[in-house]
Design a protein around this motif. Structure first.
Motif, PDB file in Angstrom:
ATOM      1  N   ILE A 149       0.865  -1.133  -0.117  1.00  0.00           N
ATOM      2  CA  ILE A 149       0.021   0.024   0.124  1.00  0.00           C
ATOM      3  C   ILE A 149       0.933   1.222   0.000  1.00  0.00           C
ATOM      4  O   ILE A 149       0.516   2.325  -0.590  1.00  0.00           O
ATOM      5  N   LEU A 150       1.754   1.163   0.599  1.00  0.00           N
ATOM      6  CA  LEU A 150       2.868   2.468   0.731  1.00  0.00           C
ATOM      7  C   LEU A 150       3.484   2.650  -0.478  1.00  0.00           C
ATOM      8  O   LEU A 150       3.574   3.609  -1.059  1.00  0.00           O
ATOM      9  N   ALA A 151       3.998   1.451  -0.973  1.00  0.00           N
ATOM     10  CA  ALA A 151       4.464   1.598  -2.477  1.00  0.00           C
ATOM     11  C   ALA A 151       3.701   2.003  -3.534  1.00  0.00           C
ATOM     12  O   ALA A 151       3.971   2.775  -4.436  1.00  0.00           O
ATOM     13  N   GLN A 152       2.329   1.667  -3.416  1.00  0.00           N
ATOM     14  CA  GLN A 152       1.468   2.272  -4.513  1.00  0.00           C
ATOM     15  C   GLN A 152       1.174   3.598  -4.370  1.00  0.00           C
ATOM     16  O   GLN A 152       0.487   4.249  -5.296  1.00  0.00           O
ATOM     17  N   ALA A 153       1.542   4.079  -3.289  1.00  0.00           N
ATOM     18  CA  ALA A 153       0.899   5.646  -2.886  1.00  0.00           C
ATOM     19  C   ALA A 153       2.198   6.351  -3.285  1.00  0.00           C
ATOM     20  O   ALA A 153       2.135   7.465  -3.483  1.00  0.00           O
ATOM     21  N   LEU A 154       3.360   5.477  -3.808  1.00  0.00           N
ATOM     22  CA  LEU A 154       4.683   6.129  -4.355  1.00  0.00           C
ATOM     23  C   LEU A 154       4.749   6.115  -5.844  1.00  0.00           C
ATOM     24  O   LEU A 154       4.301   5.160  -6.343  1.00  0.00           O
ATOM     25  N   ARG A 155       5.556   6.971  -6.434  1.00  0.00           N
ATOM     26  CA  ARG A 155       5.924   6.685  -7.816  1.00  0.00           C
ATOM     27  C   ARG A 155       7.244   5.549  -7.889  1.00  0.00           C
ATOM     28  O   ARG A 155       8.339   5.951  -7.791  1.00  0.00           O
ATOM     29  N   LEU A 156       6.884   4.232  -7.724  1.00  0.00           N
ATOM     30  CA  LEU A 156       7.905   3.274  -7.666  1.00  0.00           C
ATOM     31  C   LEU A 156       7.927   2.098  -9.024  1.00  0.00           C
ATOM     32  O   LEU A 156       6.489   2.188  -9.670  1.00  0.00           O
TER      33      LEU A 156
END
Length: 612
Positions: A149-156
């Motif tokens: 979820i944290l990763a999906q909130a960032l541009r990764l």
């Protein structure tokens, strides 16, 4: 010579690793909190169902309850889980690790936020109503969901999302069992599918933060302390550890077989899978009527087994009842983990061995059985060893544990195609291998396989001149080199032209009666390789630009060769030769001379270049 490939970006520590590590530290703290919340939730449900009290301490279901409660609680829990899976998220079904692996391999490491909420609740209901499962599988999925979820909130990138997902999963494991090393090993052996700084460093960071938080919340002591002071094993005991590993591996194979035979049986039922967990709950309840101590997460039973305090009746009851109800109910698609049941089953088989094997120390053979069954069921022998050591702090038992776990692992590999963790994924049509080796494309350089005598055109060449130059003696138009570097009076290529473009342009020039030169049809060069590039980099560039050939350019000498897709197969050929070619290097008699006083050399990397 290997240092020449150091310029490649694939294996350099990128600055973004620091950014991902920072995110992993946050995920590690969140994973520890999630693990504590799950344990408290399991305790709450267990206390409410079996003791009708409002407490969150982790307790066993107990021995003295009405038969209708022992039988009815797991069925009711199964009904609730089936409803949650059908109307909430089907991803909560299963024990968590296959779902995490599938999210990594096929889902771009994306986990829906609702899974982070529904998975721990469903697991708490399943275990709290008597399910013979562990908390670690659900916490792996929950921690992984937090990281995702944290990763999906960032541009990764997908690889960066994977790193944060695995960081959360490993953090949850570390907080649940106070086992940082085993959690990192589990991440490497099961989830990451790579060993690179870009993923290893963030995972360790998350696990470290999670373990520190776990110490503040739950303490730093071992979960199942075992005293191994003065432990010394000789050759006879170590040899028996091989036998213990084989016995544990046999049980692991049988349990894995039971899980998937049960899954096949449920799949043939003529009604919706929503009802299957309730049937699995009935199996659990019947087992609980026979051996109540087989219900629940069972940490108290594992402690008795590992400290040598288990009675014969408990050993037999766990070995038979726990194995059956865990295997059969897990196949129903309910929610719950595999590690704690595997710990209990392994400890029971080891304790049974301890009844006939020589006495070493209390709980010694139970430890051997635990490591063996983990190594056999999960196909993670190092994780099994380190888990056992961190759970007990019996550090002196490292070698016997390694022997037992590896023996079980070897037997499992020989008898089963896949582990309990990967069989479900394979049944969904995904081929999965967890064997790690050096990529053959990374061990060869472009200059070792390239065509050293390519045809080179000049921009001022006419089409007829170019076509004659590119048609070598005896070649048909579609044979040999198909892409030709174009230079401006020598030097590096500024463009390329294909043989097909030459043929088409020549045909048009003949029909129109107008002369043309190579410069009129040349296209910009998409990729230029260097002699010290690895074949792996060449393959990546070919895939990225959609090409099958590229010129090789040296700063000092200009164009020195051409590399094509067939050249990339030379590395694979060398790898196959090393794996399958058998020969005797030390002859029984004096070696025959090769005419120059030497002996026949072994096939090596130069052999494949002999004809070029």
């Amino acid at each position: 010579m290997r240092h020449r490939a150091a310029h490649l970006g694939d294996f350099t520590v990128r600055p973004r690793m620091l950014l991902i590590t920072g995110g992993a530290l946050l995920v590690g703290g969140a994973g520890a909190v999630a693990a504590l919340a799950l344990l408290r939730l399991i305790g709450l449900v267990t206390n409410l169902v079996f003791y009708q009290r409002w407490r969150v301490s982790l307790v066993a279901p107990g021995l003295h309850h009405p038969w209708w409660l022992v039988l009815g609680a797991p069925v009711t829990g199964g009904l609730v889980i089936g409803l949650m899976a059908r109307y909430g998220s089907e991803k909560i079904r299963g024990h968590g690790m296959p779902e995490a692996i599938e999210a990594i391999l096929t889902g771009g490491s994306r986990v829906a936020p609702r899974v982070a909420v529904l998975k721990p609740i469903s697991a708490a209901i399943s275990i709290g109503t008597g399910g013979p499962f562990g908390a670690e599988g659900p916490i792996i999925m929950t921690g992984g969901a937090i990281g995702s979820i944290l990763a999906q909130a960032l541009r990764l990138t997908a690889d960066e999302r994977k790193t944060l997902l695995v960081s959360g999963a490993a953090a949850g494991m570390a907080a649940t069992f106070n086992s940082p090393l085993a959690s990192v090993l589990l991440a490497v052996e099961l989830l990451l599918f790579e060993w690179r700084p870009r993923s290893f460093v963030p995972v360790v960071g998350a696990v470290a933060v999670s373990t520190v938080c776990r110490g503040l919340l739950l303490g730093t002591g071992p979960i199942f302390p075992v005293s191994a002071a003065g432990l010394h094993t000789g050759g006879a005991v170590d040899a028996l550890c091989v036998l213990a590993g084989v016995i544990g591996g046999t049980l692991a194979v049988a349990a894995t077989w039971l899980v998937y035979r049960a899954e096949d049986g449920f799949a043939r039922l003529p009604f919706h899978w929503m009802w299957w967990p309730a049937i699995g709950g009935a199996v659990i309840g019947l087992g609980g009527l026979i051996e109540p101590r087989a219900l629940g997460v069972g940490y108290d039973v594992i402690d008795q087994l590992l400290t040598g305090r288990a009675t014969v009746s408990l050993i037999v009851g766990i070995l038979v009842v726990k194995t059956l109800i865990w295997s059969l109910s897990l196949g129903s698609g309910t929610s719950g983990g595999v590690l704690a049941p595997v710990f209990m089953i392994g400890g029971a088989v080891g304790a049974a061995e301890g009844l006939v094997f020589p006495q070493v120390m209390p709980g010694f053979w139970a430890m051997m059985g635990l490591a063996a069954v983990v190594g056999g069921v999960m196909r993670s022998p190092l994780t099994g060893v380190v888990f056992t050591l961190e759970l007990t702090h019996a550090w002196a038992a490292g070698l016997p544990l390694l022997i037992s776990s590896t023996a079980a692992y070897a037997l499992s590999v020989l008898l089963l195609k896949r582990s309990v963790l990967t069989e479900k994924i394979a049944r969904r049509g995904l081929h999965l291998t967890r064997e790690y080796s050096t990529d053959p494309l990374e061990t060869f350089f472009v200059e070792e396989v390239m065509d050293r005598d390519p045809d080179i055109l000049d921009r001022a060449d006419t089409l007829d001149e170019a076509l004659m130059r590119t048609l070598r003696a005896g070649e048909q138009p579609d044979d040999g080199q198909r892409l030709f570097p174009v230079t401006d009076g020598g030097g590096p290529p500024y463009a390329v032209v294909s043989r097909r473009a030459l043929l088409d342009a020549t045909s048009r020039a003949v029909n129109n009666g107008a002369p043309a030169t190579v410069a009129d049809i040349a296209a910009p060069v998409p990729v230029v390789l260097r002699p010290d590039d690895t074949l792996r980099r060449a393959a990546y560039l070919f895939a990225e630009h959609g090409i099958t050939e590229a010129p090789v350019v040296s700063v000092e000498r200009g164009i020195v060769g051409m590399v094509t897709l067939p050249h990339l197969l030379h590395a694979r050929l060398h790898d196959l030769t090393e794996e399958h070619h058998r020969q005797r290097l030390l002859p029984r008699q004096a070696p025959a001379s090769d005419g120059d006083g030497g002996t026949e050399p072994a096939p090596d990397r130069l052999k494949i270049n002999a004809d070029r």
